[in-house]
Design a protein around this motif. Structure first.
Motif, mmCIF file in Angstrom:
data_model
loop_
_atom_site.group_PDB
_atom_site.id
_atom_site.type_symbol
_atom_site.label_atom_id
_atom_site.label_comp_id
_atom_site.label_asym_id
_atom_site.label_seq_id
_atom_site.Cartn_x
_atom_site.Cartn_y
_atom_site.Cartn_z
ATOM 1 N N THR A 1 63.477 17.568 76.063
ATOM 2 C CA THR A 1 64.342 18.371 75.373
ATOM 3 C C THR A 1 65.375 18.705 75.952
ATOM 4 O OG1 THR A 1 62.988 20.185 76.470
ATOM 5 C CG2 THR A 1 62.388 19.360 74.079
ATOM 6 N N ASN B 1 74.379 19.359 61.094
ATOM 7 C CA ASN B 1 74.451 20.301 62.374
ATOM 8 C C ASN B 1 74.782 19.652 63.490
ATOM 9 O OD1 ASN B 1 73.359 22.225 63.978
ATOM 10 N ND2 ASN B 1 71.309 21.011 64.249
ATOM 11 N N LYS C 1 68.730 19.819 69.690
ATOM 12 C CA LYS C 1 68.180 20.528 70.395
ATOM 13 C C LYS C 1 67.648 21.851 69.430
ATOM 14 C CE LYS C 1 71.589 23.310 72.743
ATOM 15 N NZ LYS C 1 72.183 23.817 73.983
ATOM 16 N N GLN C 2 68.728 22.196 68.492
ATOM 17 C CA GLN C 2 68.494 23.415 67.738
ATOM 18 C C GLN C 2 69.498 23.247 66.620
ATOM 19 O OE1 GLN C 2 69.643 26.054 70.910
ATOM 20 N NE2 GLN C 2 70.766 27.004 69.588
ATOM 21 N N ASP D 1 68.945 28.811 64.969
ATOM 22 C CA ASP D 1 69.012 28.776 66.389
ATOM 23 C C ASP D 1 67.399 28.579 66.968
ATOM 24 O OD1 ASP D 1 71.796 30.716 66.844
ATOM 25 O OD2 ASP D 1 71.530 28.571 67.058
ATOM 26 N N SER D 2 66.324 28.298 65.863
ATOM 27 C CA SER D 2 65.222 28.047 66.427
ATOM 28 C C SER D 2 64.824 27.413 67.761
ATOM 29 C CB SER D 2 64.180 27.672 65.224
ATOM 30 O OG SER D 2 64.126 28.572 64.147
ATOM 31 N N ALA D 3 65.208 26.106 67.868
ATOM 32 C CA ALA D 3 64.841 25.177 69.057
ATOM 33 C C ALA D 3 63.652 24.958 69.093
ATOM 34 C CB ALA D 3 65.636 25.887 70.136
ATOM 35 N N GLN D 4 62.785 24.820 67.832
ATOM 36 C CA GLN D 4 61.412 24.548 67.965
ATOM 37 C C GLN D 4 60.742 23.278 67.355
ATOM 38 O OE1 GLN D 4 59.834 27.640 65.464
ATOM 39 N NE2 GLN D 4 60.680 29.227 66.760
ATOM 40 N N THR D 5 61.684 22.576 66.667
ATOM 41 C CA THR D 5 61.170 21.434 65.642
ATOM 42 C C THR D 5 60.891 20.336 66.810
ATOM 43 O OG1 THR D 5 62.550 21.970 63.785
ATOM 44 C CG2 THR D 5 61.825 19.830 63.810
ATOM 45 N N PRO E 1 60.599 25.823 60.664
ATOM 46 C CA PRO E 1 60.382 24.249 61.816
ATOM 47 C C PRO E 1 59.261 24.051 61.760
ATOM 48 C CG PRO E 1 61.679 26.359 62.728
ATOM 49 C CD PRO E 1 61.144 26.609 61.375
ATOM 50 N N THR F 1 65.267 15.850 72.530
ATOM 51 C CA THR F 1 66.371 16.779 71.437
ATOM 52 C C THR F 1 67.474 16.519 72.349
ATOM 53 O OG1 THR F 1 65.684 18.848 72.638
ATOM 54 C CG2 THR F 1 64.336 18.031 70.805
#
Lengths: 255, 499
Positions: free
Chosen positions: A148, A39, A124-125, A130-134, A101, A182
């Motif tokens: 973040t 990624n 960042k994601q 494209d969740s951007a949550q982890t 995530p 992130t």
């Protein structure tokens, strides 16, 4: 003062340059035989970790990836770029298809505790979901501060000074360590893995674990109903004069 | 000493911004060349063209500028009419008429040639193949494509990609060049070492001769030994023996796994050894080997803000592999790297771990031309030489021009023995040109090389043919030209020397 122990997430995703195709059964995208790589945001995260080590701010970098055995290729690249050790959390088949995530966040949080990590840097994601949550969830689980969308990172005493990219511009914050960061696009430009390091990376250790070993339940919390192509872009049309333009704009209710 | 008697001024290249106010000098004013005794286009001719093509006859002066001017913005003709046929029949009728009237014709594809082979010198009629861009058939199993000659190379490749196939050639001009032009110039490009030359991959052609007769040499057969292989004459003939209207070509399977390695060598000898080892270790998966020198790298870094993925080195080699199994190919690459590092053939290197890095590595090599045009006035040379001496030419030229040139760079398809030598000057300079020519041509001839490896002779290098071909050979070529085009109306002033 001893350096920081850094944990970096390296997700294996479909290569950024590949044209993604939706599976005919609409359950997902075609991954068989398709080129995969790290990624891009995780590459940036890893690069930042390596730079911290070069400045003697970090003392050890551990790279982690969750997925099938091909993830070891991603981890070898991480080791070649500059990680010291790698952890492969094996998740296969159905369990991997459903890996979300929250489960990954739990895995990373558990590892951070086991490894006595001071700083977790994630992308960042991921460019596939494209969740951007982890990153945010890891911070929540561990009760650590989160910085973040970082575009700049500096360590000062026991704090991290981070510049965040936000809608209005840039936000400057200070977070206590241990922390989650992130990485955003402009944090740095990742280096290429050079051959001598690629060769050395073969001897660096990769530990294999399962989510069960970490006591993590990976069952999904939401289900994907369907995956579809975006609507086909319609061709434009030429108009002969301004009157025709106005008439057409009126017809679609724009004026 | 065979200096072109045609050359009045410098042969240098300055690629100006596409700004309509900067005028390209007329070829006929710039070079000493005499117009042959062809008929001039009259209103009656235009009527005839319109009866064949309808409104696809271009006579507007500003529209004609792009047909008249070459890609390097170095040459400009004075044609007053460009024709845009859509079918072979239209081409046949046009040529029948021009033959009857003794009107000269310049066939033109994508107009991306680097030696002025597809632009008029005087008022020759431009015959543009651009509208003949239909794909006729694709056989996925046999791996063959039949299409009209005006199809753009990149479009063909994109279409084939969807069917798991690819075109057997690739070059920087892919977005504009047409397959008919590629065929007529026997274009080489980046992957010749893997897929061979067009002399091997073209299976058949349809060509219209100078009198309008259509010669059907179409075939999709891989093997056909029935008589003389006439299509070979047209491949590389630069439009001087006939106008190619359709082609049939082999389309190899598109590789599933592509990898690129970019390494640094301390000397040209190390480059050669690296290339040899690449062939030994990567063998059947090797699809391209290119080299560039430190001067080239400095230019792309400076003028295009590209980044060197490894540390600064005297020479760089880019090796690409294409295969059907990534795991298999990576294993071969591993063994290759271990060897060349152990033997100290390379000082540094990297391998692309994703497609973006892969494209960045290729960009370092493919965009050198662009970087050169931003540096100043470029003098371009494209020669074939024995590999052992290839870089000696660069060093000697650099030494000769050190006081007058901004820089001298060498790069090219080392896998094919093809060097691209470029010297950059601050401004057009006759003195600098005299230091370079005929030195480069004589040097090349002395080593039995070719003074035009892949760019062809066109207009600019026609008179230099004797550096690489004997008088007897050229005389046979002239006999063939006479046979196919007795009136000399097809692309005059090109390819064969004026005499």
């Amino acid at each position: 003062m001893s350096g920081l122990r850094v944990l970096v997430g390296c997700k294996r995703v479909i290569d950024y340059a590949v044209k993604v195709r939706v599976r005919p059964d609409k359950t997902g995208v075609v991954t068989e035989g398709v080129k995969h790589s790290m990624n891009p945001f995780d590459e940036i995260a890893l690069e930042e970790a390596v730079r911290l080590k070069e400045k003697s701010v970090a003392s050890e970098i551990v790279a982690v990836s969750c997925g099938p055995k091909q993830c070891q290729e991603t981890l070898r690249t991480a080791l070649a770029v500059g990680a010291d050790r790698a952890i492969h959390v094996t998740v296969e088949g159905e369990e991997y298809e459903q890996l979300q995530p929250l489960a990954v966040a739990k895995i990373i949080a558990k590892l951070a505790q086991q490894e006595k990590t001071d700083l977790v840097i994630l992308g960042k994601q991921a460019i596939d979901d494209d969740s951007a949550q982890t990153g945010q969830m890891v911070a929540g689980i561990l009760g650590w501060p989160q910085a973040t969308f970082a575009s700049k990172l500096l360590k000062e005493d026991g704090y991290l000074k981070v510049t965040r990219e936000v809608d209005g511009g840039l936000e400057h914050i200070k977070v206590k360590l241990p922390a989650i960061v992130t990485a955003d696009l402009r944090l740095n430009e990742p280096r290429y893995a050079t051959l001598p390091n690629i060769m050395k990376a073969k001897k660096k250790p990769i530990t294999t674990l399962t989510p069960k070993d970490l006591g993590v339940d990976t069952s999904p919390r939401f289900s994907v109903l369907s995956v579809e192509d975006p609507p086909q872009r319609e061709a434009g049309s030429k108009v002969a004069n301004v009157d025709e333009l106005i008439a057409k704009l009126k017809a679609v209710g724009v004026v | 000493m065979l200096l072109s008697r045609r050359l009045l001024q410098t042969q240098s290249v300055r690629v100006l911004a596409r700004d309509s106010s900067s005028v390209v000098p007329l070829t006929s004013a710039h070079y000493s060349v005499k117009r042959h005794d062809f008929a001039r286009v009259t209103e009656l001719d235009l009527q005839e063209f319109r009866s064949i093509l309808g409104d696809r006859v271009v006579t507007n002066a500003s529209e004609l500028e792009s047909y008249n001017t070459d890609w390097l913005r170095n040459l400009r003709g004075q044609s007053t009419v460009a024709l845009r046929p859509k079918t072979t029949d239209e081409v046949s009728r046009i040529l029948a008429h021009c033959s009857k009237r003794r009107i000269a014709v310049v066939p033109q594809g994508g107009n991306t040639g680097l030696v002025g082979g597809s632009n008029p010198v005087f008022d020759e009629v431009v015959l543009s193949l651009s509208l003949m861009n239909e794909v006729i058939s694709v056989d996925e199993v046999a791996g063959t494509l039949v299409c009209q000659s005006g199809c753009v190379l990149e479009s063909l490749d994109a279409m084939l990609a969807k069917r798991g196939l690819m075109m057997p050639l690739d070059l920087g001009a892919k977005g504009s060049c047409q397959i008919g032009g590629n065929l007529s110039t026997n274009a080489g490009g980046l992957r010749l070492m893997r897929y061979g030359s067009l002399h091997g991959s073209i299976l058949g052609i349809e060509v219209v001769l100078s009198d309008g007769k259509v010669l059907d040499l179409m075939s999709t057969l891989r093997k056909d030994n029935t008589g003389y292989d006439l299509k070979q004459l047209f491949i590389g003939a630069e439009g001087t023996l006939g106008v190619v209207t359709a082609i049939s070509v082999l389309t190899p399977p598109r590789p599933k796994a592509v990898n690129v390695a970019f390494v640094g060598c301390r000397s040209f000898e190390a480059v050669r050894q690296t290339y040899l080892m690449a062939k030994r270790f990567l063998g059947e998966i090797l699809s391209a080997v290119e080299f560039m020198d430190a001067a080239s790298m400095q230019l792309v870094e400076k003028n295009l803000a590209l980044h060197n993925p490894i540390s600064p080195q005297p020479f760089y080699v880019l090796a690409e592999t294409s295969g059907s199994s990534d795991a298999h190919d990576k294993m071969k690459l591993d063994t290759f790297f271990e060897y060349i590092m152990k033997e100290n053939l390379i000082n540094d290197g990297s391998i692309a771990t994703d497609y973006t890095k892969l494209r960045n590595m290729w960009a370092l090599r493919e965009r050198i031309t662009e970087a050169l045009t931003r540096e100043g006035v470029t003098y371009k040379y494209d020669v074939s030489l024995p590999m052992a001496v290839m870089y000696d030419l660069v060093m000697e030229t650099r030494q000769r021009c050190v006081s007058m040139a901004k820089c001298t760079v060498g790069y090219g398809h080392i896998g094919d023995g093809n060097l691209h030598l470029n010297i950059v000057g601050e401004t057009h300079s006759k003195q600098l040109l005299q230091l370079i020519e005929p030195f480069v041509f004589e040097w090349t001839a002395r080593h039995r090389g070719s003074i035009s490896a892949e760019h062809g002779l066109g207009f600019k290098k026609a008179d230099y043919i004797y550096y690489s071909k004997s008088k007897e050979a050229v005389n046979v070529m002239k006999s063939l030209k006479q046979l196919f085009d007795p009136q000399g109306i097809l692309n005059p002033y090109k390819t064969l020397p004026q005499q």
